[in-house]
Design a protein around this motif. Structure first.
Motif, PDB file in Angstrom:
ATOM      1  N   ASP A   5      -0.775  10.974  -4.762  1.00 46.13           N
ATOM      2  CA  ASP A   5      -0.166   9.280  -5.230  1.00 46.13           C
ATOM      3  C   ASP A   5      -0.727   7.672  -4.309  1.00 46.13           C
ATOM      4  O   ASP A   5      -0.387   8.267  -3.251  1.00 46.13           O
ATOM      5  CB  ASP A   5       1.109   9.263  -5.180  1.00 46.13           C
ATOM      6  CG  ASP A   5       1.760   7.682  -6.348  1.00 46.13           C
ATOM      7  OD1 ASP A   5       0.976   7.210  -6.168  1.00 46.13           O
ATOM      8  OD2 ASP A   5       2.951   7.844  -6.542  1.00 46.13           O
ATOM      9  N   PRO A   6      -2.074   7.611  -4.500  1.00 50.50           N
ATOM     10  CA  PRO A   6      -2.704   6.250  -3.359  1.00 50.50           C
ATOM     11  C   PRO A   6      -1.574   4.972  -3.529  1.00 50.50           C
ATOM     12  O   PRO A   6      -1.512   4.440  -2.586  1.00 50.50           O
ATOM     13  CB  PRO A   6      -3.501   5.800  -4.191  1.00 50.50           C
ATOM     14  CG  PRO A   6      -3.583   6.762  -5.936  1.00 50.50           C
ATOM     15  CD  PRO A   6      -2.761   7.493  -5.571  1.00 50.50           C
ATOM     16  N   ARG A   7      -0.890   4.885  -4.522  1.00 45.81           N
ATOM     17  CA  ARG A   7       0.256   4.144  -4.442  1.00 45.81           C
ATOM     18  C   ARG A   7       1.161   3.931  -2.944  1.00 45.81           C
ATOM     19  O   ARG A   7       1.190   3.094  -2.470  1.00 45.81           O
ATOM     20  CB  ARG A   7       0.912   3.798  -6.281  1.00 45.81           C
ATOM     21  CG  ARG A   7       0.090   3.475  -7.208  1.00 45.81           C
ATOM     22  CD  ARG A   7       1.216   3.443  -7.991  1.00 45.81           C
ATOM     23  NE  ARG A   7       1.491   4.512  -8.301  1.00 45.81           N
ATOM     24  CZ  ARG A   7       2.459   5.034  -9.534  1.00 45.81           C
ATOM     25  NH1 ARG A   7       2.316   3.821  -9.928  1.00 45.81           N
ATOM     26  NH2 ARG A   7       2.749   6.538  -9.245  1.00 45.81           N
ATOM     27  N   LEU A   8       1.891   5.094  -3.529  1.00 47.66           N
ATOM     28  CA  LEU A   8       2.225   5.741  -1.576  1.00 47.66           C
ATOM     29  C   LEU A   8       1.628   5.773  -0.928  1.00 47.66           C
ATOM     30  O   LEU A   8       2.640   5.470   1.031  1.00 47.66           O
ATOM     31  CB  LEU A   8       3.551   6.528  -1.916  1.00 47.66           C
ATOM     32  CG  LEU A   8       4.001   6.364  -3.328  1.00 47.66           C
ATOM     33  CD1 LEU A   8       5.387   7.207  -3.808  1.00 47.66           C
ATOM     34  CD2 LEU A   8       5.357   4.690  -3.024  1.00 47.66           C
ATOM     35  N   VAL A   9       0.885   6.238  -0.140  1.00 41.95           N
ATOM     36  CA  VAL A   9      -1.019   6.417   0.848  1.00 41.95           C
ATOM     37  C   VAL A   9      -1.316   4.779   1.018  1.00 41.95           C
ATOM     38  O   VAL A   9      -1.376   4.786   1.985  1.00 41.95           O
ATOM     39  CB  VAL A   9      -1.285   7.358   0.575  1.00 41.95           C
ATOM     40  CG1 VAL A   9      -1.538   7.729   1.644  1.00 41.95           C
ATOM     41  CG2 VAL A   9      -0.110   8.886   0.047  1.00 41.95           C
ATOM     42  N   ILE A  10      -2.292   4.661   0.341  1.00 39.90           N
ATOM     43  CA  ILE A  10      -2.924   3.735   0.502  1.00 39.90           C
ATOM     44  C   ILE A  10      -2.381   2.379   0.242  1.00 39.90           C
ATOM     45  O   ILE A  10      -2.305   1.242   1.239  1.00 39.90           O
ATOM     46  CB  ILE A  10      -4.677   4.348   0.145  1.00 39.90           C
ATOM     47  CG1 ILE A  10      -5.042   4.662   0.021  1.00 39.90           C
ATOM     48  CG2 ILE A  10      -5.576   3.262  -0.298  1.00 39.90           C
ATOM     49  CD1 ILE A  10      -6.139   5.618  -1.103  1.00 39.90           C
ATOM     50  N   GLY A  11      -1.985   2.155  -0.577  1.00 44.63           N
ATOM     51  CA  GLY A  11      -1.159   1.058  -1.456  1.00 44.63           C
ATOM     52  C   GLY A  11      -0.587   0.430   0.190  1.00 44.63           C
ATOM     53  O   GLY A  11      -0.919  -0.520   0.443  1.00 44.63           O
ATOM     54  N   PRO A  12       0.671   0.736   0.269  1.00 41.36           N
ATOM     55  CA  PRO A  12       1.263  -0.132   1.656  1.00 41.36           C
ATOM     56  C   PRO A  12      -0.213  -0.049   3.198  1.00 41.36           C
ATOM     57  O   PRO A  12       0.517  -1.101   3.442  1.00 41.36           O
ATOM     58  CB  PRO A  12       2.003   0.801   2.197  1.00 41.36           C
ATOM     59  CG  PRO A  12       2.516   1.932   1.366  1.00 41.36           C
ATOM     60  CD  PRO A  12       1.745   1.478   0.385  1.00 41.36           C
ATOM     61  N   MET A  13      -0.320   0.299   3.257  1.00 39.91           N
ATOM     62  CA  MET A  13      -1.157   0.763   3.929  1.00 39.91           C
ATOM     63  C   MET A  13      -2.361  -1.438   3.592  1.00 39.91           C
ATOM     64  O   MET A  13      -2.759  -1.438   4.654  1.00 39.91           O
ATOM     65  CB  MET A  13      -2.109   1.537   4.281  1.00 39.91           C
ATOM     66  CG  MET A  13      -3.525   1.434   5.732  1.00 39.91           C
ATOM     67  SD  MET A  13      -2.272   1.385   7.396  1.00 39.91           S
ATOM     68  CE  MET A  13      -4.357   0.834   7.735  1.00 39.91           C
ATOM     69  N   GLN A  14      -3.340  -0.663   2.391  1.00 38.21           N
ATOM     70  CA  GLN A  14      -3.597  -2.038   2.205  1.00 38.21           C
ATOM     71  C   GLN A  14      -3.285  -3.073   2.190  1.00 38.21           C
ATOM     72  O   GLN A  14      -3.526  -4.366   2.532  1.00 38.21           O
ATOM     73  CB  GLN A  14      -4.066  -1.929   0.868  1.00 38.21           C
ATOM     74  CG  GLN A  14      -5.433  -2.203   0.458  1.00 38.21           C
ATOM     75  CD  GLN A  14      -6.796  -1.595  -0.635  1.00 38.21           C
ATOM     76  OE1 GLN A  14      -5.808  -1.749  -1.999  1.00 38.21           O
ATOM     77  NE2 GLN A  14      -7.477  -1.863  -0.508  1.00 38.21           N
TER      78      GLN A  14
END
Length: 265
Positions: A5-14
């Motif tokens: 789930d990119p929302r929970l992996v990449i999202g917070p980082m971005q």
């Protein structure tokens, strides 16, 4: 691939990277203002600002590399995100250096203002504990094989690092505010100066304390990487708080430096 789930992996980082870049811009501006407005400050203060600036520059570069790795290098290969990039591990280490440098400065100020070494010992001990735990956390981060396993296995360590940082911030904040308030008993002008300094303390240290506590709360309530998005912002908040403490000695109304109580000791 299905569970990714990119929302929970990449999202917070971005999101964290974008906000951190904005705060870093504020820090650079404040650093420029400091060296322009206070050329006669003691060398010790200038060394502290320069050191924090060096840590934050490294932090920003690591942030760029981490964001590139997570959004470009790992494109169509989400399995790469099963572990933190090496740049993110270095970012954690640099963040801890920034936080410790600023906290030790505040602890020293508390000692000088209060005259009680025990306050410095307590605050300094909390800072040393936080930094030691941060070193342990970084070592485990370099050796991790899975981000999910890392968060579960190092849950207590991450929580201890956040709470000890927050405890040091809050203890120093309340200590400095209480000391200045006690010393304000006297003339009206002295009370006015002390009230202003108390406001500076609450506006600077308290913000960093709340951010650190928020990291601990997110870690306890959410089993994902949202906490890391806030973590990468925290160092910039603390660095900005230090420069805000320094730069607010300048009064734009009278175009002069307002001397705070024993500031340069």
């Amino acid at each position: 691939m299905i569970t990714f789930d990119p929302r929970l992996v990449i999202g917070p980082m971005q999101v964290g990277a974008l906000l951190s870049a904005g705060f870093y811009g504020c820090f650079v501006a404040q650093t420029f203002m400091y060296f322009k407005l206070f050329p006669k400050d003691p060398p010790t203060l200038k060394i502290i600002v320069t050191t924090v600036a060096a840590f934050q520059l490294g932090h920003f570069l690591c942030l760029i590399v981490t964001l590139w790795t997570m959004t470009v290098t790992s494109y169509t290969h989400p399995s790469v995100l099963n572990t933190l990039p090496i740049a993110a591990d270095i970012l954690i280490l640099l963040s801890s250096f920034t936080c410790s440098t600023v906290q030790l400065f505040y602890s020293h100020r508390l000692w000088k203002l209060s005259g009680f070494p025990i306050l410095f010992i307590i605050s300094g001990t909390l800072c040393v504990v936080a930094q030691t735990v941060a070193f342990i956390l970084v070592i485990h981060a370099f050796l991790m094989s899975s981000l999910e396993a890392f968060q579960n296995q190092q849950h207590v360590i991450i929580l201890l690092a956040s709470t000890s940082r927050a405890a040091a911030d809050i203890f120093t904040t309340l200590g400095i505010a209480g000391t200045l308030k006690k010393r304000s008993s006297g003339t009206v002008s002295m009370a006015t100066i002390a009230d202003r300094l108390i406001a500076w303390v609450l506006e600077t240290c308290l913000v960093a304390s709340l951010a650190t506590f928020s990291i601990a709360i997110l870690l306890l309530t959410l089993q994902n990487s949202v906490w890391f998005g806030l973590y990468i912002i925290n160092a910039n908040l603390i660095a900005n708080s230090l420069l805000a403490w320094f730069n607010r000695r300048y009064s734009p109304v009278r175009d002069e430096v307002v001397s705070s109580i024993q500031f340069a000791e």
